[in-house]
Design a protein around this motif. Sequence first.
Motif, PDB file in Angstrom:
ATOM      1  N   ASP A  19     -24.598 -25.261  15.950  1.00  0.00           N
ATOM      2  CA  ASP A  19     -25.173 -26.563  16.247  1.00  0.00           C
ATOM      3  C   ASP A  19     -23.986 -27.468  16.438  1.00  0.00           C
ATOM      4  OD1 ASP A  19     -26.686 -28.608  17.205  1.00  0.00           O
ATOM      5  OD2 ASP A  19     -28.029 -28.457  15.870  1.00  0.00           O
ATOM      6  N   VAL A  21     -25.390 -23.067  20.362  1.00  0.00           N
ATOM      7  CA  VAL A  21     -26.953 -23.335  19.876  1.00  0.00           C
ATOM      8  C   VAL A  21     -27.569 -22.103  19.381  1.00  0.00           C
ATOM      9  CG1 VAL A  21     -29.148 -24.110  20.731  1.00  0.00           C
ATOM     10  CG2 VAL A  21     -27.173 -24.851  22.115  1.00  0.00           C
ATOM     11  N   ASN A  46     -28.391 -28.021  24.607  1.00  0.00           N
ATOM     12  CA  ASN A  46     -28.508 -26.804  25.343  1.00  0.00           C
ATOM     13  C   ASN A  46     -27.581 -26.920  26.557  1.00  0.00           C
ATOM     14  OD1 ASN A  46     -28.887 -23.930  25.017  1.00  0.00           O
ATOM     15  ND2 ASN A  46     -30.974 -24.047  26.332  1.00  0.00           N
ATOM     16  N   GLY A  78     -29.559 -28.707  18.964  1.00  0.00           N
ATOM     17  CA  GLY A  78     -29.580 -27.944  19.869  1.00  0.00           C
ATOM     18  C   GLY A  78     -29.251 -28.220  21.441  1.00  0.00           C
TER      19      GLY A  78
END
Length: 552
Positions: free
Chosen positions: A143, A139, A167, A165
Amino acid sequence: MKPVFPLALLAAFIGAPAFADNTYQPPQALVAPSAFKGVHGLAMDQQGRLLAGSVVSATMYQVDIESGDVTTFIGPPEGQADDIAIGPNGEMAWTGFYLGKVFYRENDDAPIKVLAEGLPGINSIAFDQDTGKLYASQVFLGDAVWEIDLTGDSEPRQIAEDLGGFNGFEVGSDGWLYGPLWFKGQVVKLNPADGQTQVIAEGFDTPAAVNFDSKGNLYVLDTHAGTLNRVDVATGETNVVATLDTSLDNLAIDKDDRIFVSNMADNSIEMVNPSSGKTRVITKGELAVPAGLTINEDGKTLYIADIFAFRSINTDNGQVTDIRRAHGSDLEYPSSVASGQGRFLLTSTSTGTLQIIDEKTHETRALVHGLNAPSAAVELPDGSIVVSEMASGKLVKLSGEKYDQRTDLTEGLHGPVQMIMGQDENIYLTEAAGFLTRVNPKTGELTRVAKDLAMPEGLAQLQNGDFVIAETAERRLSVLDLEGGEREVLAEDLPIGLPTGPGMPPSGIPTGVAVDANGVIYFGSDIDNGLYKIEPVIVEPERAVADKSEQP
């Protein structure tokens, strides 16, 4: 060297307290130290130890849940952990965000292995507790989602890319990966077999991380809103469990379903009771990662670029006030700050940004991207702004309504760090190579006025024209008299000079220095994250007169 306070002798004769020339008291903590330099990934291991990672300090820590005591678990550089995962057999893996590496250790006594590298921005990591498979995501500097080979013999398998993203994620009991899409405000589940994704819930500001408790409840952190949320995986219904503060980063849940949340701007870890929403602070700091400093004209307020926040500090009592917080606003990881004409000039070496913030409203007036590791900025009388670029070795003048007109003022600098406007209306700056340098803002003429400095960073000018410099390689503050060519150590054995970590500029975290009109010197610590002041020694009138009478 000329006196720092030339009126000291006169003050003695008229009965007022006098400052002793170039003599200072020992440093005092104005803002107390704290344990972390930004805290990110959290994990609860099978031994019941709460582990926390810090990217900036490249260290993994162990945190005592009851006392809040913090100790180093794995030091730099291998300890750089943006996220930490515990496997079904107690093994541990973690992500070196700037290093682009996935680290692994079978147990405390086993050697650390690198399972994968060449993955900049490797961010979140999780084990499948049933199969033992390991997954990680990139991220910000990438990506993508990967399956990591636990032997380290095979290259990672890319599962998906350009997700938005993905995460802080977890592996569900169904084997799918559940995580937030930072840039889309969604929580999704992802099939690791083919990369297929399904939206579970949406409408978040900036979802940062998710985790399951023992009952299968999914909890989601929203870093921009500062909330801990519970999401029904089947329906997507979302409820706020606790309202915390912005800049939340990660969470971990123990066997008793207690939730632990990290906050990068506060250097804090809080424990949340998911039933009542009540919280308890385990550890916290007033500052995150103190860097550049500036001070207002009356000397009552310091302003600090705190990497994960922009803050003010009352110089009388050390009270810290948030102005902007990373991920709770448009603030972009400031590493330096200067006062302009009714505005603050913040630069970020990590994001290549100049951010101009209104001094009164604290609104962003301009946000200039695409700079080459900008380390500092100063404003010229005509309103144009000069930015020092650490990576290019240039001073760049920005002008125009949107500051998009760029002119190279000078070049050939060797790691410019901190920069100020001098009393003579010239620009002065420190260079990591060991120089104090003067630049004519009209012509760009460059003169190195002092050399052989030990990794100079923070820079400020006393009322008499002398310069105070933080020589971080020697952990000292020095005073330079350019007219007389003299140099004097003002204070030494200071908590400054942290070695630069992976992904950091040569100067690491820049040590900020500021001086008020009374000669009080302030500096931040990149060692213990506190902020200190050094006050001049005051000579009582009677003693000053006695000393005068004893002179031949």
